[in-house]
Enzyme design. Structure first.
Site, PDB file in Angstrom:
ATOM      1  N   LYS A  26       2.708 -10.661 -13.220  1.00 37.08           N
ATOM      2  CA  LYS A  26       1.499 -10.711 -12.398  1.00 37.08           C
ATOM      3  C   LYS A  26       0.553  -9.549 -12.661  1.00 37.08           C
ATOM      4  O   LYS A  26      -0.656  -9.688 -12.503  1.00 37.08           O
ATOM      5  CB  LYS A  26       1.961 -10.680 -10.929  1.00 37.08           C
ATOM      6  CG  LYS A  26       0.866 -10.784  -9.939  1.00 37.08           C
ATOM      7  CD  LYS A  26       1.417 -11.102  -8.588  1.00 37.08           C
ATOM      8  CE  LYS A  26       1.858  -9.864  -7.854  1.00 37.08           C
ATOM      9  NZ  LYS A  26       2.016 -10.181  -6.416  1.00 37.08           N
ATOM     10  N   ASP A  27       1.097  -8.417 -13.058  1.00 34.55           N
ATOM     11  CA  ASP A  27       0.268  -7.227 -13.260  1.00 34.55           C
ATOM     12  C   ASP A  27      -0.252  -7.094 -14.690  1.00 34.55           C
ATOM     13  O   ASP A  27      -0.930  -6.118 -15.007  1.00 34.55           O
ATOM     14  CB  ASP A  27       1.076  -5.962 -12.906  1.00 34.55           C
ATOM     15  CG  ASP A  27       1.538  -5.979 -11.464  1.00 34.55           C
ATOM     16  OD1 ASP A  27       0.825  -6.572 -10.632  1.00 34.55           O
ATOM     17  OD2 ASP A  27       2.605  -5.413 -11.163  1.00 34.55           O
TER      18      ASP A  27
ATOM     19  N   ARG B 241      -6.926 -12.153  -3.642  1.00 38.52           N
ATOM     20  CA  ARG B 241      -6.463 -13.542  -3.549  1.00 38.52           C
ATOM     21  C   ARG B 241      -5.883 -13.812  -2.159  1.00 38.52           C
ATOM     22  O   ARG B 241      -6.243 -14.785  -1.507  1.00 38.52           O
ATOM     23  CB  ARG B 241      -5.395 -13.826  -4.611  1.00 38.52           C
ATOM     24  CG  ARG B 241      -4.755 -15.211  -4.505  1.00 38.52           C
ATOM     25  CD  ARG B 241      -3.576 -15.362  -5.460  1.00 38.52           C
ATOM     26  NE  ARG B 241      -2.532 -14.378  -5.188  1.00 38.52           N
ATOM     27  CZ  ARG B 241      -1.512 -14.565  -4.358  1.00 38.52           C
ATOM     28  NH1 ARG B 241      -1.363 -15.706  -3.731  1.00 38.52           N
ATOM     29  NH2 ARG B 241      -0.619 -13.619  -4.156  1.00 38.52           N
ATOM     30  N   ARG B 242      -4.991 -12.919  -1.701  1.00 43.12           N
ATOM     31  CA  ARG B 242      -4.386 -13.162  -0.388  1.00 43.12           C
ATOM     32  C   ARG B 242      -5.441 -13.120   0.708  1.00 43.12           C
ATOM     33  O   ARG B 242      -5.436 -13.943   1.612  1.00 43.12           O
ATOM     34  CB  ARG B 242      -3.265 -12.146  -0.133  1.00 43.12           C
ATOM     35  CG  ARG B 242      -2.057 -12.399  -1.031  1.00 43.12           C
ATOM     36  CD  ARG B 242      -0.923 -11.416  -0.777  1.00 43.12           C
ATOM     37  NE  ARG B 242       0.192 -11.666  -1.686  1.00 43.12           N
ATOM     38  CZ  ARG B 242       0.848 -10.710  -2.345  1.00 43.12           C
ATOM     39  NH1 ARG B 242       0.500  -9.439  -2.202  1.00 43.12           N
ATOM     40  NH2 ARG B 242       1.845 -11.029  -3.140  1.00 43.12           N
TER      41      ARG B 242
ATOM     42  N   ARG C  67      -2.601  -0.583   0.844  1.00 45.88           N
ATOM     43  CA  ARG C  67      -1.883  -0.336  -0.403  1.00 45.88           C
ATOM     44  C   ARG C  67      -0.654   0.520  -0.150  1.00 45.88           C
ATOM     45  O   ARG C  67      -0.197   0.670   0.959  1.00 45.88           O
ATOM     46  CB  ARG C  67      -2.814   0.310  -1.438  1.00 45.88           C
ATOM     47  CG  ARG C  67      -3.592  -0.728  -2.254  1.00 45.88           C
ATOM     48  CD  ARG C  67      -4.171  -0.122  -3.503  1.00 45.88           C
ATOM     49  NE  ARG C  67      -3.134   0.260  -4.439  1.00 45.88           N
ATOM     50  CZ  ARG C  67      -3.293   1.161  -5.383  1.00 45.88           C
ATOM     51  NH1 ARG C  67      -4.453   1.788  -5.529  1.00 45.88           N
ATOM     52  NH2 ARG C  67      -2.316   1.445  -6.204  1.00 45.88           N
TER      53      ARG C  67
ATOM     54  N   ARG D  57       4.411  -0.007   3.285  1.00 47.44           N
ATOM     55  CA  ARG D  57       3.767  -1.144   3.959  1.00 47.44           C
ATOM     56  C   ARG D  57       4.615  -1.661   5.117  1.00 47.44           C
ATOM     57  O   ARG D  57       4.110  -2.012   6.171  1.00 47.44           O
ATOM     58  CB  ARG D  57       3.529  -2.269   2.959  1.00 47.44           C
ATOM     59  CG  ARG D  57       2.564  -1.866   1.868  1.00 47.44           C
ATOM     60  CD  ARG D  57       2.235  -3.038   1.000  1.00 47.44           C
ATOM     61  NE  ARG D  57       1.772  -2.600  -0.312  1.00 47.44           N
ATOM     62  CZ  ARG D  57       1.046  -3.350  -1.126  1.00 47.44           C
ATOM     63  NH1 ARG D  57       0.698  -4.559  -0.759  1.00 47.44           N
ATOM     64  NH2 ARG D  57       0.671  -2.894  -2.285  1.00 47.44           N
TER      65      ARG D  57
ATOM     66  N   CYS E 141      -9.990  -8.347 -11.460  1.00 52.28           N
ATOM     67  CA  CYS E 141      -9.379  -8.139 -10.160  1.00 52.28           C
ATOM     68  C   CYS E 141     -10.358  -8.417  -9.027  1.00 52.28           C
ATOM     69  O   CYS E 141      -9.991  -8.433  -7.876  1.00 52.28           O
ATOM     70  CB  CYS E 141      -8.821  -6.731 -10.052  1.00 52.28           C
ATOM     71  SG  CYS E 141      -7.078  -6.678 -10.430  1.00 52.28           S
TER      72      CYS E 141
HETATM   73  N1  LIG Z   1       0.743  -5.999  -7.453  1.00 54.78           N
HETATM   74  C1  LIG Z   1       2.021  -5.446  -7.140  1.00 54.78           C
HETATM   75  C2  LIG Z   1       3.128  -6.395  -7.429  1.00 54.78           C
HETATM   76  N2  LIG Z   1       3.375  -6.828  -8.676  1.00 54.78           N
HETATM   77  C3  LIG Z   1       4.415  -7.689  -8.630  1.00 54.78           C
HETATM   78  C4  LIG Z   1       4.833  -7.783  -7.316  1.00 54.78           C
HETATM   79  C5  LIG Z   1       5.940  -8.625  -6.808  1.00 54.78           C
HETATM   80  C6  LIG Z   1       6.919  -9.114  -7.816  1.00 54.78           C
HETATM   81  C7  LIG Z   1       6.498 -10.282  -8.632  1.00 54.78           C
HETATM   82  O1  LIG Z   1       5.526 -10.997  -8.313  1.00 54.78           O
HETATM   83  O2  LIG Z   1       7.181 -10.533  -9.657  1.00 54.78           O
HETATM   84  C8  LIG Z   1       4.026  -6.964  -6.540  1.00 54.78           C
HETATM   85  C9  LIG Z   1       4.112  -6.721  -5.089  1.00 54.78           C
HETATM   86  C10 LIG Z   1       3.594  -7.850  -4.236  1.00 54.78           C
HETATM   87  O3  LIG Z   1       2.655  -8.565  -4.633  1.00 54.78           O
HETATM   88  O4  LIG Z   1       4.112  -8.054  -3.136  1.00 54.78           O
END
Ligand SMILES: NCc1[nH]cc(CCC(=O)O)c1CC(=O)O
Length: 308
Positions: free
Chosen positions: A85-86, A133-134, A151, A157, A244
């Site tokens: 995802k990153d 997105r969320r 963050r 969190r 982003c």
């Molecule tokens: N941006 C941070 C991030 N990157 C990946 C994950 C979660 C693990 C994943 O999606 O594999 C998270 C934390 C989140 O969104 O809660």
């Protein structure tokens, strides 16, 4: 097997370390190696240093990968472990995503001491999240909810949530599971109404393109189904040039040889959203992802991404 340890580069967050350890454990099991055959190298990235602003304001995804990719290119590490995802859609020359671990739960999790699900939250409730997105997906379902920037690492969190600074938060189920925190999940958001981020729940490994000795080791832990799904999702994101600043969700699923894809683009305030789906053969994953991206791009009209 080489006698030098395989150097695994990772960020230092607990989630990143859990992912690096999982990768090491899978390599150990697949090749019958002991822990001394590996070295975990922790690398601090620009993204780790900036904690007070949303990522969208400081330059986005590449912030968490730049220093790690430099270490790969310099030969200071042999592989890098990331959350897919990153990962930006374009990687530096000479590097590639060369293995994917079997994907876990792709869903977003809802965490709240006050309500069972997003729709049960009281009028005007405050949800902590700094994911665009969320934020957009929440606003689309519940325009009355206030989304505040939130963050910091997962533990921070959760503490803020327990202290009542916010009424609820959303986090990836996969990340919570990897940290042994799945017990904190109040409920899971189904992908039909809450599409995850591209790559959510999938750990990927980046390495040098011509490093065949490393590629051979990685082959033993690679999951092809995850790769196919990620190929479609990343091709979709690449078309939309997923910065982003743009709320985008996308998910590919596989049923045998058939790949199903669903994508969504939203305005940050959730007031406008465009969705599209496509399906086809797994072998056409990249084409399918791209076609949904192009479909959405056409339907959004010019200016949507810029405005967003
Ligand atoms: N941006 C941070 C991030 N990157 C990946 C994950 C979660 C693990 C994943 O999606 O594999 C998270 C934390 C989140 O969104 O809660």
């Amino acid at each position: 097997m080489q006698s030098n340890p395989l150097r695994i580069g990772t960020r230092g967050s607990q989630l990143a370390l859990a992912q690096a350890n999982e990768t090491r454990d899978r390599l150990m099991a697949a090749h019958g190696l002991s822990e001394d055959a590996f070295e975990i190298v922790v690398i601090k990235t620009s993204g780790d240093k900036i904690q007070d602003r949303p990522l969208s304001e400081v330059g986005g995804k590449g912030l968490f990968t730049k220093e790690i990719e430099e270490a790969l290119l310099d030969g200071r590490i042999d592989i890098a472990v990331h959350s897919s995802k990153d990962m930006p859609t374009v990687l530096p020359d000479g590097l590639a995503l060369t293995a994917f671990l079997p994907r876990e739960d792709v869903r977003d999790a809802f965490l709240s001491p006050k309500a069972k699900t997003l729709t049960d939250l009281k009028q005007g409730a405050v949800v902590g999240s700094s994911s665009l997105r969320r934020q957009a997906m929440i606003k689309r379902i519940r325009p009355d909810i206030e989304v505040v920037m939130y963050r910091g690492n997962l533990q921070t969190r959760m503490r803020k949530l327990a202290e009542g600074a916010v009424d609820a938060t959303l986090l990836a189920a996969a990340g919570l599971r990897r940290l042994g925190l799945e017990g904190e999940i109040t409920s899971l958001l189904e992908t039909d109404d809450f599409l995850p981020a591209v790559g959510q729940g999938a750990i990927c490994i980046e390495s040098r393109v011509g490093d065949t000795a490393t590629l051979e080791k990685l082959a033993a832990i690679h999951d092809q189904a995850t790769q196919v799904r990620l190929d479609a999702e990343r091709a979709f994101l690449a078309v939309l040039d997923g910065s982003c600043r743009t709320p985008i969700g996308g998910l590919a699923t596989l049923d045998g040889d058939t790949l199903q894809f669903k994508g969504i683009v939203l305005k940050p305030d959730g007031s406008e959203a465009h969705e599209a789906t496509a399906s086809g053969l797994a072998a056409d994953a990249i084409r399918i992802g791209r076609s949904v991206g192009e479909d959405l791009k056409a339907r959004m009209g010019p200016g949507f991404l810029a405005e967003a």
